[in-house]
Motif scaffolding. Structure first.
Motif, mmCIF file in Angstrom:
data_model
loop_
_atom_site.group_PDB
_atom_site.id
_atom_site.type_symbol
_atom_site.label_atom_id
_atom_site.label_comp_id
_atom_site.label_asym_id
_atom_site.label_seq_id
_atom_site.Cartn_x
_atom_site.Cartn_y
_atom_site.Cartn_z
ATOM 1 N N TYR A 33 0.849 -1.189 0.000
ATOM 2 C CA TYR A 33 0.000 0.000 0.000
ATOM 3 C C TYR A 33 0.887 1.243 0.000
ATOM 4 C CZ TYR A 33 -3.357 -3.502 1.442
ATOM 5 O OH TYR A 33 -4.129 -4.629 1.495
ATOM 6 N N PHE A 35 0.945 5.562 0.290
ATOM 7 C CA PHE A 35 0.228 6.679 0.897
ATOM 8 C C PHE A 35 0.950 7.988 0.572
ATOM 9 C CE2 PHE A 35 -2.359 4.303 4.042
ATOM 10 C CZ PHE A 35 -1.706 3.086 4.036
ATOM 11 N N TYR A 37 1.042 11.775 2.637
ATOM 12 C CA TYR A 37 0.626 12.591 3.772
ATOM 13 C C TYR A 37 1.175 13.999 3.582
ATOM 14 C CZ TYR A 37 -0.880 8.560 6.571
ATOM 15 O OH TYR A 37 -1.531 7.454 7.046
ATOM 16 N N ARG A 50 -4.505 6.829 -0.323
ATOM 17 C CA ARG A 50 -4.015 5.473 -0.125
ATOM 18 C C ARG A 50 -4.256 4.706 -1.427
ATOM 19 N NH1 ARG A 50 -7.308 3.580 4.428
ATOM 20 N NH2 ARG A 50 -8.979 4.091 2.997
ATOM 21 N N PHE A 91 4.933 13.802 2.431
ATOM 22 C CA PHE A 91 5.601 12.512 2.615
ATOM 23 C C PHE A 91 4.880 11.431 1.829
ATOM 24 C CE2 PHE A 91 8.696 13.374 5.862
ATOM 25 C CZ PHE A 91 8.185 14.441 6.587
ATOM 26 N N ILE A 95 3.793 0.513 2.823
ATOM 27 C CA ILE A 95 3.816 -0.652 3.692
ATOM 28 C C ILE A 95 3.527 -1.874 2.849
ATOM 29 C CG2 ILE A 95 1.408 -0.381 4.413
ATOM 30 C CD1 ILE A 95 2.376 -1.479 7.199
ATOM 31 N N GLY A 96 4.392 -2.857 2.966
ATOM 32 C CA GLY A 96 4.249 -4.091 2.212
ATOM 33 C C GLY A 96 3.659 -5.186 3.069
ATOM 34 N N GLY A 97 3.287 -6.293 2.425
ATOM 35 C CA GLY A 97 2.623 -7.362 3.142
ATOM 36 C C GLY A 97 3.437 -7.955 4.269
ATOM 37 N N SER A 98 4.764 -7.916 4.123
ATOM 38 C CA SER A 98 5.607 -8.535 5.144
ATOM 39 C C SER A 98 6.075 -7.538 6.204
ATOM 40 C CB SER A 98 6.834 -9.166 4.478
ATOM 41 O OG SER A 98 7.595 -8.169 3.830
ATOM 42 N N ALA A 99 5.766 -6.292 6.027
ATOM 43 C CA ALA A 99 6.297 -5.269 6.928
ATOM 44 C C ALA A 99 5.365 -5.041 8.107
ATOM 45 C CB ALA A 99 6.506 -3.958 6.182
ATOM 46 N N ARG A 100 5.952 -4.530 9.188
ATOM 47 C CA ARG A 100 5.167 -4.234 10.373
ATOM 48 C C ARG A 100 4.781 -2.767 10.441
ATOM 49 N NH1 ARG A 100 8.255 -5.500 15.498
ATOM 50 N NH2 ARG A 100 6.299 -4.792 16.377
ATOM 51 N N GLN A 101 5.473 -1.948 9.704
ATOM 52 C CA GLN A 101 5.206 -0.526 9.843
ATOM 53 C C GLN A 101 5.396 0.181 8.513
ATOM 54 O OE1 GLN A 101 8.284 2.094 11.271
ATOM 55 N NE2 GLN A 101 9.423 0.342 12.086
ATOM 56 N N LEU A 102 4.842 1.404 8.464
ATOM 57 C CA LEU A 102 5.029 2.271 7.312
ATOM 58 C C LEU A 102 6.493 2.666 7.173
ATOM 59 C CD1 LEU A 102 2.175 4.943 7.441
ATOM 60 C CD2 LEU A 102 2.604 3.338 5.600
ATOM 61 N N PHE A 104 8.420 5.723 5.566
ATOM 62 C CA PHE A 104 8.228 7.054 4.988
ATOM 63 C C PHE A 104 9.424 7.433 4.134
ATOM 64 C CE2 PHE A 104 4.521 8.972 6.989
ATOM 65 C CZ PHE A 104 4.313 8.187 8.114
ATOM 66 N N GLY A 105 9.151 8.208 3.097
ATOM 67 C CA GLY A 105 10.235 8.884 2.397
ATOM 68 C C GLY A 105 10.721 10.048 3.244
ATOM 69 N N ALA B 42 12.083 12.188 8.119
ATOM 70 C CA ALA B 42 10.821 11.462 8.141
ATOM 71 C C ALA B 42 10.498 11.028 9.563
ATOM 72 C CB ALA B 42 10.909 10.246 7.236
ATOM 73 N N LYS B 101 -3.372 -3.644 6.431
ATOM 74 C CA LYS B 101 -2.277 -2.694 6.505
ATOM 75 C C LYS B 101 -2.567 -1.435 5.727
ATOM 76 C CE LYS B 101 1.266 -5.936 7.678
ATOM 77 N NZ LYS B 101 2.632 -6.403 7.462
#
Lengths: 114, 116
Positions: A33, A35, A37, A50, A91, A95-102, A104-105, B42, B101
């Motif tokens: 996904y 995003f 911001y 999103r 920004f 977030i990918g399927g295996s990741a726990r968090q966003l 950011f650039g 960031a 997510k």
């Protein structure tokens, strides 16, 4: 590993100009996904859009539009007829399927001059 | 009306003096996050709560702790602030992190911490 690159650190435009903010991402996940911001001087990050990896349809919301291209791993953001109130840090995040968090650039500081 | 509220907006503390930042939300969201954002960088996730389940990021210093006494409130405690901890601290919420997510985050305005 995930990575988001916003190569433009700062952009200045004059009011009513169009401006495009670039975002290039890296992920090995097939489901992810993206995003955008906005962080105005007041500090809070405001959600803009999103996108999931299976939906490459571009989106327009008023003066804002987003161009998602999987072939180039890019998710660029265009503001048409920019206004002073658009001045903020923008920004891109992933977030990918295996990741726990966003992830950011590093953000792009947009200044719109009157 | 603000949905994620952080107080105070500016906080000054002394080197080594414990400090607590607060965050409250009116969204009834399950998840609350604390991010650290240094100038021109960031946001960096420190930890998050899924309900009462605390999730610490691997690289978050031990100096940083958090408490979530109920759904609405979450606190960030810095036990012994150093000069390098001066930053903007952002609180955020989301409805769910495990369900999907693609949940968007709702951010507060942040607390700008200065360490003298």
């Amino acid at each position: 590993a995930q990575k988001v690159t916003q190569a433009q650190t700062e952009i200045s435009v004059v009011e009513k100009e169009d401006v495009t903010l670039d975002c290039v991402y890296e992920t090995r996940d097939t489901t992810y996904y993206l995003f955008w911001y906005k962080q105005p001087p007041s500090g809070e990050l405001v959600f803009l859009i999103r996108r999931n990896s299976f939906d490459e349809q571009n989106e327009i919301s008023g003066r804002y539009s987003w161009n998602f291209q999987k072939s180039t791993s890019s998710f660029n953001f265009t503001i048409t007829a920019s206004q002073v109130v658009d001045s903020a840090v923008y920004f891109c995040a992933l977030i990918g399927g295996s990741a726990r968090q966003l992830t950011f650039g590093s953000g792009t500081q947009l200044t719109v001059l009157p | 009306d603000a949905m994620v509220i952080q107080n105070p907006r500016y906080q000054v503390t002394q080197f080594g003096k414990p400090v607590t930042l607060s965050c409250s939300q009116t969204l009834n969201h399950n998840v609350m996050y604390w991010y650290q954002q240094k100038s021109s960088q960031a946001p960096k996730l420190l930890f998050h709560y899924y309900d009462k389940d605390f999730n610490n990021e691997a690289d978050t210093p031990d100096n940083f702790q958090s408490r979530r006494p109920n759904t609405s409130f979450c606190f960030l405690d810095i036990r012994s602030p150093g000069l390098g901890d001066a930053a903007m601290y952002l609180c955020a919420t989301s409805r769910d992190v495990r369900g999907g997510k693609d949940e968007k985050l709702f951010f507060g305005s942040g607390t700008q911490l200065s360490v003298l």
